[in-house]
Design an enzyme around this catalytic site. Structure first.
Site, PDB file in Angstrom:
ATOM      1  CD1 TRP A 118      -3.071  -1.204   0.613  1.00 25.43           C
ATOM      2  CD2 TRP A 118      -1.663  -2.422   1.885  1.00 25.43           C
ATOM      3  NE1 TRP A 118      -3.637  -2.439   0.823  1.00 25.43           N
ATOM      4  CE2 TRP A 118      -2.809  -3.202   1.599  1.00 25.43           C
ATOM      5  CE3 TRP A 118      -0.651  -2.978   2.661  1.00 25.43           C
ATOM      6  CZ2 TRP A 118      -2.960  -4.506   2.060  1.00 25.43           C
ATOM      7  CZ3 TRP A 118      -0.813  -4.272   3.121  1.00 25.43           C
ATOM      8  CH2 TRP A 118      -1.953  -5.023   2.830  1.00 25.43           C
ATOM      9  CG  HIS A 149      -6.642  -1.185   3.177  1.00 24.87           C
ATOM     10  ND1 HIS A 149      -6.014  -2.388   3.312  1.00 24.87           N
ATOM     11  CD2 HIS A 149      -6.316  -0.483   4.298  1.00 24.87           C
ATOM     12  CE1 HIS A 149      -5.336  -2.415   4.444  1.00 24.87           C
ATOM     13  NE2 HIS A 149      -5.499  -1.291   5.054  1.00 24.87           N
ATOM     14  NE  ARG A 178      -4.072   1.222  -1.834  1.00 18.57           N
ATOM     15  CZ  ARG A 178      -4.404   0.012  -2.272  1.00 18.57           C
ATOM     16  NH1 ARG A 178      -3.789  -0.502  -3.326  1.00 18.57           N
ATOM     17  NH2 ARG A 178      -5.323  -0.691  -1.646  1.00 18.57           N
ATOM     18  CD  GLN A 185      -9.851  -1.119  -0.955  1.00 17.83           C
ATOM     19  OE1 GLN A 185      -9.977  -1.298   0.255  1.00 17.83           O
ATOM     20  NE2 GLN A 185      -8.775  -1.500  -1.621  1.00 17.83           N
ATOM     21  CB  VAL A 201      -7.278 -12.948   5.501  1.00 19.75           C
ATOM     22  CG1 VAL A 201      -8.486 -12.065   5.758  1.00 19.75           C
ATOM     23  CG2 VAL A 201      -6.504 -12.476   4.280  1.00 19.75           C
ATOM     24  CB  ALA A 227     -12.340  -9.947   6.004  1.00 15.54           C
TER      25      ALA A 227
HETATM   26  N1  DAH Z   1      -7.559  -4.322   1.776  1.00 10.90           N
HETATM   27  C1  DAH Z   1      -7.045  -5.120   0.670  1.00 10.90           C
HETATM   28  C2  DAH Z   1      -6.394  -4.209  -0.363  1.00 10.90           C
HETATM   29  O1  DAH Z   1      -6.633  -3.047  -0.367  1.00 10.90           O
HETATM   30  C3  DAH Z   1      -8.137  -5.930   0.029  1.00 10.90           C
HETATM   31  C4  DAH Z   1      -8.579  -7.057   0.915  1.00 10.90           C
HETATM   32  C5  DAH Z   1      -8.013  -8.287   0.795  1.00 10.90           C
HETATM   33  C6  DAH Z   1      -9.545  -6.858   1.884  1.00 10.90           C
HETATM   34  C7  DAH Z   1      -8.397  -9.351   1.579  1.00 10.90           C
HETATM   35  C8  DAH Z   1      -9.924  -7.910   2.711  1.00 10.90           C
HETATM   36  C9  DAH Z   1      -9.350  -9.160   2.534  1.00 10.90           C
HETATM   37  O2  DAH Z   1     -10.854  -7.772   3.660  1.00 10.90           O
HETATM   38  O3  DAH Z   1      -9.760 -10.187   3.341  1.00 10.90           O
HETATM   39  O4  DAH Z   1      -5.614  -4.665  -1.145  1.00 10.90           O
END
Ligand code: DAH
Length: 333
Positions: free
Chosen positions: A143, A164, A190, A204, A247, A300
């Site tokens: 990020w 995010h 970003r 998002q 995760v 998630a």
């Molecule tokens: N926050 C991640 C991103 O911006 C995307 C994401 C991936 C969100 C996996 C989630 C997850 O909740 O379980 O790249």
């Protein structure tokens, strides 16, 4: 006044004006003659003469309007053509991002998720630390971050524009006891060079479900149902291993390409289109907000709604969403 009523056209009206109000007109003569009156009569006579002049001027201007209107109505060239089409009234529309965000949230709402929102200016603590991304961890490179120019007493910059919507996972769990079922739409930022697939700000939609006994099967079933609702009942889905620090296991989800039979530009000839990241909430994230990971589990997910809209509508450049070009926006109203 009766002479005025008899003036039948604009020329006659002008003659009338000259003879009463003109430099040598009758009223002008009276006004000039005021000086020869005895001083005590002058103010009353002056006021009366001025009032009379105003009355005559007003009568003249309404006579003039009436004459012009009558002339326009009798002249077919100037008359109003009631058969002409009217001017179109410009209509606003709902922005394409708003549309897709609403559509996706409605799909999850019908499966029992609530919609919540969080701050766009976020603490490092929620954007990273609580999501199992400690300081100096290489995963932070995933990020590119816009930091807020503010230093705390330790000389560190603890504030950023959220990269995010995942920080709302921790915020939501901190604020509620399980079970939790939420989707979180919102703007993210970003530090990124823009190109047809990247914007420096975008939306998002995050999802989070935590309860006793939630398994990977729940994740797959929920996201499969989402894909069918948004992309059509024929969709197939595919999950592959992927890494996100918050995760375990982590996956990315793809749908089968609905534009081609095995190969096109959109799916890069693979037949599959990646639409989101997801996974089972990491035990450290659960423990961090005070949930016992031996009792509770959850899944998630996170997706980019503009990207989903691009796939659905064949839009080739994400920058179109935020460049305010009406030719693009009008296609959606
Ligand atoms: N926050 C991640 C991103 O911006 C995307 C994401 C991936 C969100 C996996 C989630 C997850 O909740 O379980 O790249």
């Amino acid at each position: 006044m009766s002479a005025l009523d008899e003036a039948a056209d604009v020329e006659a009206l002008d003659d009338w004006r000259i003879s009463y109000l003109g430099r040598r007109g009758e009223l002008t003569q009276i006004l000039r003659g005021l000086g020869s009156l005895p001083a005590e009569e002058r103010p009353a006579a002056g006021a009366a003469a001025n009032a009379l002049r105003r009355t005559l001027e007003e009568a003249m201007s309404s006579r003039e309007d009436a004459l012009k209107r009558a002339a326009a109505e009798s002249d077919p060239v100037d008359a109003i053509d009631v058969t002409l089409p009217g001017w179109p009234v410009p209509r606003g529309g709902i922005h394409p991002t708003t549309r897709i965000v609403r559509e996706i949230c409605a799909a999850f709402a019908s499966m029992g998720f609530s919609v919540v929102e969080g701050p766009e200016i976020e603490w490092d603590h929620y954007n990273f630390e609580m999501l199992n991304i400690p300081k100096d961890h290489p995963a932070r490179d995933m990020w590119d971050t816009l930091w807020i120019d503010y230093e705390d007493e330790n000389g560190e910059r603890p504030m950023l524009l959220r990269t995010h919507t995942s920080p709302m996972q921790a915020r939501t769990m901190e604020a509620t006891d399980p079970p939790v079922r939420v989707v979180v739409p919102g703007k993210c930022y970003r530090y990124e060079a823009t190109d047809p697939r990247h914007e420096w700000h975008f939306y998002q939609i995050e999802g989070l479900a935590v309860d006793r006994g939630i398994t990977m099967t729940d994740l797959k079933g929920t996201l499969y149902e989402f894909a069918r609702r948004v992309f059509g009942v024929d969709r197939k889905v595919r999950f592959r291993c992927d890494y996100f620090p918050f995760v375990e296991p982590g996956v990315d989800m793809s749908i089968d390409c609905f534009l081609c039979d095995g190969g096109c530009r959109v799916c890069s000839d693979t037949g599959w289109i990646e639409i989101m990241g997801a996974g089972m909430v990491h035990p450290k994230v659960l423990a961090g907000v005070g949930y016992d990971p031996n009792i509770y589990t959850g899944f998630a997910f996170g997706m980019g709604p503009e990207r989903i809209s691009m796939l659905k509508h064949g839009i080739e450049d994400i920058r179109l969403f935020y460049s305010n070009d009406l030719r693009f926006l009008r296609q959606f109203s």
